[in-house]
Each structure stands twice: as structure tokens, then as C-alpha cells.
Design a protein around this motif. Sequence first.
Motif, PDB file in Angstrom:
ATOM      1  N   PRO A  28       1.446  56.905  55.047  1.00 47.29           N
ATOM      2  CA  PRO A  28       1.076  55.516  55.331  1.00 47.29           C
ATOM      3  C   PRO A  28       2.273  54.762  55.891  1.00 47.29           C
ATOM      4  O   PRO A  28       3.400  55.268  55.898  1.00 47.29           O
ATOM      5  N   PRO A  29       2.080  53.514  56.361  1.00 46.01           N
ATOM      6  CA  PRO A  29       3.226  52.703  56.805  1.00 46.01           C
ATOM      7  C   PRO A  29       4.236  52.503  55.674  1.00 46.01           C
ATOM      8  O   PRO A  29       3.933  52.698  54.502  1.00 46.01           O
ATOM      9  N   GLN A  30       5.438  52.064  56.062  1.00 48.87           N
ATOM     10  CA  GLN A  30       6.547  52.014  55.112  1.00 48.87           C
ATOM     11  C   GLN A  30       6.238  51.156  53.891  1.00 48.87           C
ATOM     12  O   GLN A  30       6.470  51.571  52.752  1.00 48.87           O
ATOM     13  N   GLU A  31       5.698  49.952  54.076  1.00 54.80           N
ATOM     14  CA  GLU A  31       5.438  49.080  52.934  1.00 54.80           C
ATOM     15  C   GLU A  31       4.346  49.651  52.035  1.00 54.80           C
ATOM     16  O   GLU A  31       4.416  49.551  50.805  1.00 54.80           O
ATOM     17  N   ALA A  32       3.325  50.248  52.648  1.00 61.08           N
ATOM     18  CA  ALA A  32       2.272  50.871  51.843  1.00 61.08           C
ATOM     19  C   ALA A  32       2.826  52.058  51.060  1.00 61.08           C
ATOM     20  O   ALA A  32       2.454  52.282  49.901  1.00 61.08           O
ATOM     21  N   ALA A  33       3.737  52.820  51.674  1.00 58.16           N
ATOM     22  CA  ALA A  33       4.357  53.955  50.978  1.00 58.16           C
ATOM     23  C   ALA A  33       5.177  53.472  49.787  1.00 58.16           C
ATOM     24  O   ALA A  33       5.153  54.075  48.707  1.00 58.16           O
ATOM     25  N   ARG A  34       5.894  52.362  49.948  1.00 58.56           N
ATOM     26  CA  ARG A  34       6.669  51.814  48.833  1.00 58.56           C
ATOM     27  C   ARG A  34       5.751  51.363  47.695  1.00 58.56           C
ATOM     28  O   ARG A  34       6.048  51.564  46.515  1.00 58.56           O
ATOM     29  N   GLY A  35       4.613  50.736  48.056  1.00 56.35           N
ATOM     30  CA  GLY A  35       3.676  50.314  47.031  1.00 56.35           C
ATOM     31  C   GLY A  35       3.096  51.480  46.256  1.00 56.35           C
ATOM     32  O   GLY A  35       2.975  51.429  45.017  1.00 56.35           O
ATOM     33  N   ALA A  48     -11.548  63.327  41.675  1.00 56.83           N
ATOM     34  CA  ALA A  48     -11.414  62.432  42.827  1.00 56.83           C
ATOM     35  C   ALA A  48     -12.215  62.941  44.011  1.00 56.83           C
ATOM     36  O   ALA A  48     -12.762  62.140  44.790  1.00 56.83           O
ATOM     37  N   GLY A  49     -12.298  64.273  44.176  1.00 52.13           N
ATOM     38  CA  GLY A  49     -13.105  64.829  45.258  1.00 52.13           C
ATOM     39  C   GLY A  49     -14.571  64.455  45.120  1.00 52.13           C
ATOM     40  O   GLY A  49     -15.248  64.144  46.115  1.00 52.13           O
ATOM     41  N   LEU A  60      -7.240  58.070  35.831  1.00 56.25           N
ATOM     42  CA  LEU A  60      -6.039  58.761  36.308  1.00 56.25           C
ATOM     43  C   LEU A  60      -6.305  59.470  37.632  1.00 56.25           C
ATOM     44  O   LEU A  60      -5.461  59.461  38.540  1.00 56.25           O
ATOM     45  N   ALA A  61      -7.467  60.095  37.745  1.00 53.81           N
ATOM     46  CA  ALA A  61      -7.790  60.830  38.973  1.00 53.81           C
ATOM     47  C   ALA A  61      -7.817  59.905  40.175  1.00 53.81           C
ATOM     48  O   ALA A  61      -7.279  60.238  41.247  1.00 53.81           O
ATOM     49  N   THR A  62      -8.430  58.729  40.025  1.00 48.24           N
ATOM     50  CA  THR A  62      -8.490  57.826  41.166  1.00 48.24           C
ATOM     51  C   THR A  62      -7.123  57.220  41.473  1.00 48.24           C
ATOM     52  O   THR A  62      -6.779  57.017  42.643  1.00 48.24           O
ATOM     53  N   CYS A  63      -6.327  56.942  40.426  1.00 55.30           N
ATOM     54  CA  CYS A  63      -4.971  56.414  40.652  1.00 55.30           C
ATOM     55  C   CYS A  63      -4.106  57.409  41.417  1.00 55.30           C
ATOM     56  O   CYS A  63      -3.373  57.045  42.335  1.00 55.30           O
ATOM     57  N   ILE A  64      -4.185  58.670  41.016  1.00 59.21           N
ATOM     58  CA  ILE A  64      -3.273  59.683  41.551  1.00 59.21           C
ATOM     59  C   ILE A  64      -3.801  60.302  42.829  1.00 59.21           C
ATOM     60  O   ILE A  64      -3.059  60.478  43.808  1.00 59.21           O
ATOM     61  N   TRP A  65      -5.080  60.640  42.874  1.00 55.02           N
ATOM     62  CA  TRP A  65      -5.592  61.525  43.918  1.00 55.02           C
ATOM     63  C   TRP A  65      -6.296  60.841  45.074  1.00 55.02           C
ATOM     64  O   TRP A  65      -6.279  61.372  46.193  1.00 55.02           O
ATOM     65  N   VAL A  66      -6.913  59.702  44.853  1.00 55.67           N
ATOM     66  CA  VAL A  66      -7.651  59.075  45.958  1.00 55.67           C
ATOM     67  C   VAL A  66      -6.731  58.730  47.132  1.00 55.67           C
ATOM     68  O   VAL A  66      -7.089  58.991  48.296  1.00 55.67           O
ATOM     69  N   PRO A  67      -5.520  58.158  46.925  1.00 54.03           N
ATOM     70  CA  PRO A  67      -4.643  57.914  48.085  1.00 54.03           C
ATOM     71  C   PRO A  67      -4.306  59.199  48.839  1.00 54.03           C
ATOM     72  O   PRO A  67      -4.233  59.193  50.069  1.00 54.03           O
ATOM     73  N   LEU A  68      -4.101  60.286  48.111  1.00 52.90           N
ATOM     74  CA  LEU A  68      -3.783  61.561  48.770  1.00 52.90           C
ATOM     75  C   LEU A  68      -4.970  62.052  49.588  1.00 52.90           C
ATOM     76  O   LEU A  68      -4.811  62.458  50.754  1.00 52.90           O
TER      77      LEU A  68
END
Length: 375
Positions: free
Chosen positions: A261-268, A296-297, A360-368
Amino acid sequence: EALDETAATADGRSAAPAVTVQHPLQPFDTRYFDPAHPELASADPLAHRAALASLAEPVVPPLASPLGPLPAKDLSTGVSLDDLTAYFTHPARALLRGRTGISLGDQQQSGDSIPIEPDHLERWQIGNRILGRLRAGHDEDAVKRAEWLRGDVPPFELGNTLLEGVLAEARRSVREVPTDLPDPSLHDLALTVAVPGHGQVPLVGRVATYGRELLQVEFSSLQPRHRLTAWLRLLALAAAVPGDWQARVVGKGRRAMLVAPPQEAARGLLGRYLALYALGMSRPLPALPRIGAAWAGYRVSHRDPGDPLVSRKNLERCWEWESDDYWRTFFAFPALLDLPAAEVALPDADPRERTLVGALATCIWVPLLNAEVSP
């Protein structure tokens, strides 16, 4: 003996005992820092601290068991990228080892016995070494001979059969790597990340890239933990160095591609993962990579993972593959699927998730999963 033949002390004693100093076996022996022993001296500050510690009252461990309450993890001194990825690879093991010093017997003990049939871990270790040497351009015969000389493979034809099989599997992973890669570049990362509840947290680490791509090659088949490790390293790179970065993860016959993702989104996102890391290092969280990725899948494909008819067999299979002594110390299947999300405050948790595993699954895996593209 030569000194005794040629000299003596003023009072007639032999010279050798008069000038010989018998040193203690340990550099932190208290006599090195005791004026009563002028013949001994040390300027080592670490040994001095160890000597003082040996004189102090024994410290009673604060925990009676690994299940007792732990103080919050202090992030003010910083977190290494390796520690962050190690946690999300196996949260239960990282918690027990990092906060309580407990290891549940998964370290192989060296011995004099001749290896006959390496287990899965030993085979993976052999394969990982072979893969690394093949990728470095070493000759296959030299790589094979090096493994023979290590003494970790069975003798005679048993060992030859094992090495031929491992070499064949390593070649499969190597073939998935593009042949026109540019020269690698090393990035020493040092950034400060805003972490909810912890303020500004230093994060340091090193990643290697080939052009604009982070490449991770695995000897084993591609697993969720491999994708998660690459994702965290990609986020750290994107947060520290602006640019269009991507990560390629290669396993046996399979590949995964992630776009940063963009830099600020990556930091978040890094702030979210660091907050989860701090929370998970103070209490056990059921963040098993296989179960989390599967859950998450289901969510991303608009299926209900909470419906046993939809997910139970798959989640049970994930538990059977992934659970070990560390996980079974804290959790049991299927009881872990019913733990309520309301008992733990997770950063950026989806309020629709009612279970801790789901949150936990949505916190960790959905962005990936949202960052994955076709390789």
C-alpha cells in the motif's frame, strides 16, 4: 622450572610460586573486583555487573505458570522486524519463549547416534540449506557433498536417496524464481511507527530487494505463515522507503504476489500489527496462521466461517496441521472457535465479528488478502 633454576626471592623461596597468579575459571568471579585480591584485576564492565548480580539476593520469578497474568509488553525500546515476523509465524511459541523463557522441547539435541530417518523438521532444515546454496549458485555436487560432511543425513544409499529427493524438491522452488533478476539491494530500515496505546515505537530491520521486488523463496510448500512473513516485511519496506514495492513468495510449485500500500497506509497497518504483537506478548491469542487465513478467506469470498456446515471440517484440518504443544498449552479445538471477541480489545477489529478467532483473522489477514494479486 627455568625460573626456579636461575632466581629466588629475597627470603629464599622459589621464584615461580612467588610470581605465579592462579586465575579463577570465570571472568565474573568476585575476586577480580575485590581489593583484598590485588593480584587480580579486571576492567570488563559486563563481568563486573555479573559479579554484582552473583552477590545479590536471588530473584523469584514473577510467574508461577505460563498461564499467569503478564505485565504489558514494553515497546518503548523498539521492536526488531525479525521479532515481529517471528511472533506472527507462531504467536504461542513467541509468547512462551519471549516472556516466560519456556521451550517445550522442540530444540533438537545433538548426539553421537547415526541418523537413519530424519523427521520432517530435520528434512526441512537440510532442504532449506540446499535451497540457499543452489540459489547462491553453488554446484549441485558440491552442495550434496557438503550435506554428507555435516553428518545429518543417513549413511550409504539411505542418505543418497534422501539427498536426491531433497535436491529435486529444491530445484522446483529454484525454477519458480525469475532468471533475469537484478542484483540484490540491502535496505537497513529504521523508522518510528505510531502504535495505538503505545505511542511512537521504533522499528528496525533489514530486507533485501531485487529491483522493486522483495523475493522470499521457501523449500517447503507455500504456507500462510510464509505469506504473512513476506507481507510484514513488505509493509516495513513500504513504510520506510517510498516507492512502488511488491513481494513475491515462492514455494514448491506455487507463488504468491503482494502489492504494498502507499507509505502512510503501510505505516498505519504496521501500527496495527505492532499493537497486536504487544497484546499477544502479554496474553495468549488464538492467532493460528492457517485458521486465520482460512477464516479471512471465507469472509472475503462472502461465506460465513461461523457456519459449521461451511467451515468446520476445513478449520479442524487446519488445527490438526498447525497445533503443537505450544498451542495446546492454551487452546483446544473446537472450543477456541467460541471464545468471544468482546473479552479482548483488538486494534481495528471488525465489529461484526463475534468470536476472538474471527476478529483476529480479519485484523491480521484481510489487509493481506486485499493486497494479493495474480503472480
